[in-house]
Motif scaffolding. Structure first.
Motif, PDB file in Angstrom:
ATOM      1  N   ASP A 130      15.480  82.109  95.684  1.00 16.44           N
ATOM      2  CA  ASP A 130      16.492  82.463  94.681  1.00 16.44           C
ATOM      3  C   ASP A 130      15.980  83.413  93.605  1.00 16.44           C
ATOM      4  OD1 ASP A 130      18.149  80.694  96.059  1.00 16.44           O
ATOM      5  OD2 ASP A 130      17.627  79.006  94.757  1.00 16.44           O
ATOM      6  N   PHE A 131      15.025  84.258  93.968  1.00 16.89           N
ATOM      7  CA  PHE A 131      14.497  85.177  92.954  1.00 16.89           C
ATOM      8  C   PHE A 131      15.451  86.324  92.645  1.00 16.89           C
ATOM      9  CE2 PHE A 131      12.444  85.888  97.088  1.00 16.89           C
ATOM     10  CZ  PHE A 131      12.825  87.186  97.383  1.00 16.89           C
ATOM     11  N   ASP A 132      16.519  86.419  93.401  1.00 22.06           N
ATOM     12  CA  ASP A 132      17.551  87.408  93.089  1.00 22.06           C
ATOM     13  C   ASP A 132      18.669  86.808  92.237  1.00 22.06           C
ATOM     14  OD1 ASP A 132      18.373  85.744  95.108  1.00 22.06           O
ATOM     15  OD2 ASP A 132      19.311  87.318  96.319  1.00 22.06           O
ATOM     16  N   THR A 133      18.414  85.599  91.707  1.00 23.91           N
ATOM     17  CA  THR A 133      19.360  84.939  90.806  1.00 23.91           C
ATOM     18  C   THR A 133      18.660  84.666  89.478  1.00 23.91           C
ATOM     19  OG1 THR A 133      18.804  82.611  91.298  1.00 23.91           O
ATOM     20  CG2 THR A 133      20.245  83.769  92.860  1.00 23.91           C
ATOM     21  N   ASP A 134      19.367  84.047  88.559  1.00 21.85           N
ATOM     22  CA  ASP A 134      18.781  83.676  87.259  1.00 21.85           C
ATOM     23  C   ASP A 134      18.026  82.353  87.319  1.00 21.85           C
ATOM     24  OD1 ASP A 134      19.808  85.955  86.074  1.00 21.85           O
ATOM     25  OD2 ASP A 134      21.627  84.957  85.344  1.00 21.85           O
ATOM     26  N   HIS A 135      17.969  81.727  88.504  1.00 16.02           N
ATOM     27  CA  HIS A 135      17.324  80.419  88.616  1.00 16.02           C
ATOM     28  C   HIS A 135      16.366  80.392  89.802  1.00 16.02           C
ATOM     29  CE1 HIS A 135      20.114  78.934  85.584  1.00 16.02           C
ATOM     30  NE2 HIS A 135      21.096  79.493  86.272  1.00 16.02           N
ATOM     31  N   PRO A 136      15.273  81.155  89.731  1.00 18.82           N
ATOM     32  CA  PRO A 136      14.304  81.144  90.831  1.00 18.82           C
ATOM     33  C   PRO A 136      13.547  79.817  90.889  1.00 18.82           C
ATOM     34  CG  PRO A 136      13.444  82.412  88.996  1.00 18.82           C
ATOM     35  CD  PRO A 136      14.868  82.072  88.646  1.00 18.82           C
ATOM     36  N   ARG A 137      12.997  79.544  92.041  1.00 18.99           N
ATOM     37  CA  ARG A 137      12.207  78.321  92.208  1.00 18.99           C
ATOM     38  C   ARG A 137      11.191  78.552  93.326  1.00 18.99           C
ATOM     39  NH1 ARG A 137      14.714  75.307  96.504  1.00 18.99           N
ATOM     40  NH2 ARG A 137      16.527  76.488  97.254  1.00 18.99           N
ATOM     41  N   VAL A 138      10.183  77.726  93.327  1.00 20.80           N
ATOM     42  CA  VAL A 138       9.140  77.795  94.350  1.00 20.80           C
ATOM     43  C   VAL A 138       8.952  76.399  94.916  1.00 20.80           C
ATOM     44  CG1 VAL A 138       6.733  78.359  94.859  1.00 20.80           C
ATOM     45  CG2 VAL A 138       7.977  79.694  93.151  1.00 20.80           C
ATOM     46  N   THR A 139       8.947  76.302  96.233  1.00 18.60           N
ATOM     47  CA  THR A 139       8.697  75.012  96.874  1.00 18.60           C
ATOM     48  C   THR A 139       7.332  75.034  97.558  1.00 18.60           C
ATOM     49  OG1 THR A 139       9.822  75.707  98.911  1.00 18.60           O
ATOM     50  CG2 THR A 139      11.141  74.551  97.253  1.00 18.60           C
ATOM     51  N   TYR A 140       6.739  73.853  97.687  1.00 13.26           N
ATOM     52  CA  TYR A 140       5.454  73.732  98.367  1.00 13.26           C
ATOM     53  C   TYR A 140       5.261  72.291  98.808  1.00 13.26           C
ATOM     54  CZ  TYR A 140       3.633  71.643  94.039  1.00 13.26           C
ATOM     55  OH  TYR A 140       3.414  70.826  92.953  1.00 13.26           O
ATOM     56  N   VAL A 141       4.268  72.099  99.647  1.00 11.88           N
ATOM     57  CA  VAL A 141       3.926  70.762 100.132  1.00 11.88           C
ATOM     58  C   VAL A 141       2.486  70.456  99.720  1.00 11.88           C
ATOM     59  CG1 VAL A 141       3.617  69.302 102.168  1.00 11.88           C
ATOM     60  CG2 VAL A 141       5.518  70.950 102.078  1.00 11.88           C
ATOM     61  N   LYS A 142       2.295  69.289  99.117  1.00  9.73           N
ATOM     62  CA  LYS A 142       0.960  68.858  98.693  1.00  9.73           C
ATOM     63  C   LYS A 142       0.731  67.435  99.175  1.00  9.73           C
ATOM     64  CE  LYS A 142      -2.876  68.802  96.165  1.00  9.73           C
ATOM     65  NZ  LYS A 142      -4.066  69.617  96.480  1.00  9.73           N
ATOM     66  N   ASP A 143      -0.328  67.256  99.950  1.00  4.81           N
ATOM     67  CA  ASP A 143      -0.666  65.937 100.481  1.00  4.81           C
ATOM     68  C   ASP A 143       0.512  65.315 101.231  1.00  4.81           C
ATOM     69  OD1 ASP A 143      -3.210  66.124  99.353  1.00  4.81           O
ATOM     70  OD2 ASP A 143      -2.518  65.261  97.454  1.00  4.81           O
ATOM     71  N   GLY A 144       1.237  66.146 101.970  1.00  8.06           N
ATOM     72  CA  GLY A 144       2.339  65.666 102.788  1.00  8.06           C
ATOM     73  C   GLY A 144       3.651  65.461 102.057  1.00  8.06           C
ATOM     74  N   THR A 145       3.668  65.717 100.744  1.00  6.38           N
ATOM     75  CA  THR A 145       4.877  65.515  99.942  1.00  6.38           C
ATOM     76  C   THR A 145       5.436  66.854  99.480  1.00  6.38           C
ATOM     77  OG1 THR A 145       4.049  63.386  99.146  1.00  6.38           O
ATOM     78  CG2 THR A 145       5.837  64.400  97.888  1.00  6.38           C
ATOM     79  N   SER A 146       6.736  67.035  99.585  1.00  7.38           N
ATOM     80  CA  SER A 146       7.380  68.286  99.165  1.00  7.38           C
ATOM     81  C   SER A 146       7.603  68.294  97.658  1.00  7.38           C
ATOM     82  CB  SER A 146       8.725  68.447  99.881  1.00  7.38           C
ATOM     83  OG  SER A 146       8.546  68.548 101.283  1.00  7.38           O
ATOM     84  N   HIS A 147       7.419  69.450  97.063  1.00  6.83           N
ATOM     85  CA  HIS A 147       7.593  69.619  95.615  1.00  6.83           C
ATOM     86  C   HIS A 147       8.373  70.899  95.340  1.00  6.83           C
ATOM     87  CE1 HIS A 147       4.502  66.519  94.673  1.00  6.83           C
ATOM     88  NE2 HIS A 147       3.928  66.985  95.781  1.00  6.83           N
ATOM     89  N   GLU A 148       8.943  70.960  94.140  1.00 12.75           N
ATOM     90  CA  GLU A 148       9.660  72.165  93.719  1.00 12.75           C
ATOM     91  C   GLU A 148       9.325  72.486  92.272  1.00 12.75           C
ATOM     92  OE1 GLU A 148      13.873  72.936  94.852  1.00 12.75           O
ATOM     93  OE2 GLU A 148      14.243  72.919  92.672  1.00 12.75           O
TER      94      GLU A 148
END
Length: 389
Positions: A130-148
């Motif tokens: 969503d970097f082409d919007t006003d509300h970008p976010r980044v997701t990733y996985v750490k130790d098998g758990t998803s984060h945002e």
């Protein structure tokens, strides 16, 4: 998690940007898919422009560089059996510093840790959204758990093969690339440098470079075929080939020894335009690659980080979008000048398979003119020490 700027990549570009933003009071989080040890294990460039050193000082990461770095006021060009010194300081009033990129990265890591800032290593499957919007976010996985991570902006500092540039729609980006028909075979050895300044050598057998990491550790390179493999280059063969490509005085003084690292790197020139996509920005190798001949890669990463940090400071503190709106244009203006210089240095020093004997003679004429002309030497020096930000 929420932050103002999510930075993808904990190499020099990402770490320096993070420290500059922190100095300006702008919250940021860095995501890195590798471990800290892996990041520090990358053997990279080792020449810093004064502007890069000044930025390290600004973020409190320059003290060790000043203690251990080697300040150089000139370089030497070797061709036709002789060496010729280009006096950088006399021509420009500036110097360069030999200080390894690994050391720069370590100093910035330590500065970030001392400031208590968040760096998430071993972050898998990192993706900007969503970097082409006003509300970008980044997701990733750490130790098998998803984060945002919700954020205002994303900085893609994750290198040539990173996810940031790859996440941009092909229709929104234009790339320019030249892949050179040779590579650099480099070795690191616990031997004293053959000269107190760098020697760039043009030879009929191919290019060679004598540089260093310290007063007791040397880094040497020879031009090689892209088809070569390091197993084909035992240490004895490397040293013998290097001596053949140096003038006799330098070859006689060269101290050889076992290699402690050996690698072959391909050479390319690459630029992606633009460097901004809505609320995501590219910086460093994610946006551009230059052949190492001109020693510009790390220094371009530093200037990108500077331009972007200043633009974001203007956005948050002065409430103006002018800086971020012009980031790409400003960064690319300096990038293209460095691309040109690195291409030119490569073109006059390497053996090209398609130019034949006339190409070799033109190179020698160019080098002869370069060392004999004060204006030509000054032009090389001005670009080598780094154009102003």
């Amino acid at each position: 998690m929420r932050t103002k700027v999510a930075i993808i990549g904990a190499g020099p570009a990402g770490l320096l940007l993070g420290q500059l933003l922190h100095a300006y009071g702008i919250d940021n989080v860095i995501l890195e898919r590798q471990t800290p040890d892996y990041v520090l294990g990358r053997i990279r460039a080792g020449l810093l422009e004064e502007g890069t050193v000044a930025l390290l000082d600004e973020v409190g990461g320059g003290a060790r560089a000043h203690r251990e770095g080697l300040v150089h006021g000139g370089i030497e060009l070797a061709f036709a059996g002789s060496r010729h010194r280009i006096d950088l300081k006399a021509a420009t009033g500036k110097t360069v510093m030999i200080y390894g990129q690994t050391e720069v990265t370590l100093d910035l890591m330590n500065a970030r840790h001392a400031a208590g800032l968040t760096t998430i290593y071993e972050a898998a499957d990192v993706k900007p959204h969503d970097f082409d919007t006003d509300h970008p976010r980044v997701t990733y996985v750490k130790d098998g758990t998803s984060h945002e991570i919700a954020c205002d902006f994303i900085a893609g500092c994750d290198g040539f093969h990173g996810v940031s540039r790859a996440s941009v729609k092909p229709s929104a980006i234009e790339t320019f690339e030249r892949v050179y028909p040779f590579g650099w075979l480099g070795i690191l050895s616990e031997t004293p440098p053959v000269s107190h300044e760098l020697i760039y050598s043009n030879h009929a057998r191919g290019f060679a470079l004598c540089t260093m990491r310290s007063t007791h550790r040397s880094r040497h390179y020879v031009q090689c075929s892209l088809d070569d493999h390091i197993d084909q280059w035992p240490d004895d063969r490397f040293w013998d080939e290097l001596k053949l490509r140096l003038d006799q005085e330098t070859a006689d003084k060269l101290v050889t020894g076992p290699s402690i690292e050996k690698s072959i790197a391909p050479l390319r020139s690459f630029v992606a335009e633009p460097m901004r996509f809505g609320r995501m920005f590219l910086a460093g190798d994610a946006a551009h690659i230059v052949p190492p001949t001109g020693a510009k890669g790390l220094n371009l990463a530093a200037s990108d980080a500077y331009y972007l940090a200043v633009a974001l400071r203007e956005y948050y503190i002065e409430k103006s979008a002018a800086g971020i709106d012009h980031y790409s244009e400003k960064a690319l203006a300096r990038v293209w000048k460095a691309v040109r210089f690195s291409w030119w240095m490569t073109s006059i020093l390497h053996k090209f398979p398609d130019t034949g004997t006339i190409g070799a003679r033109i190179q020698l004429a160019e080098l002869d003119y370069l060392v004999a002309s004060k204006a030509a030497s000054a032009s090389l020096a001005e670009n080598y020490v780094g154009l102003p930000y």
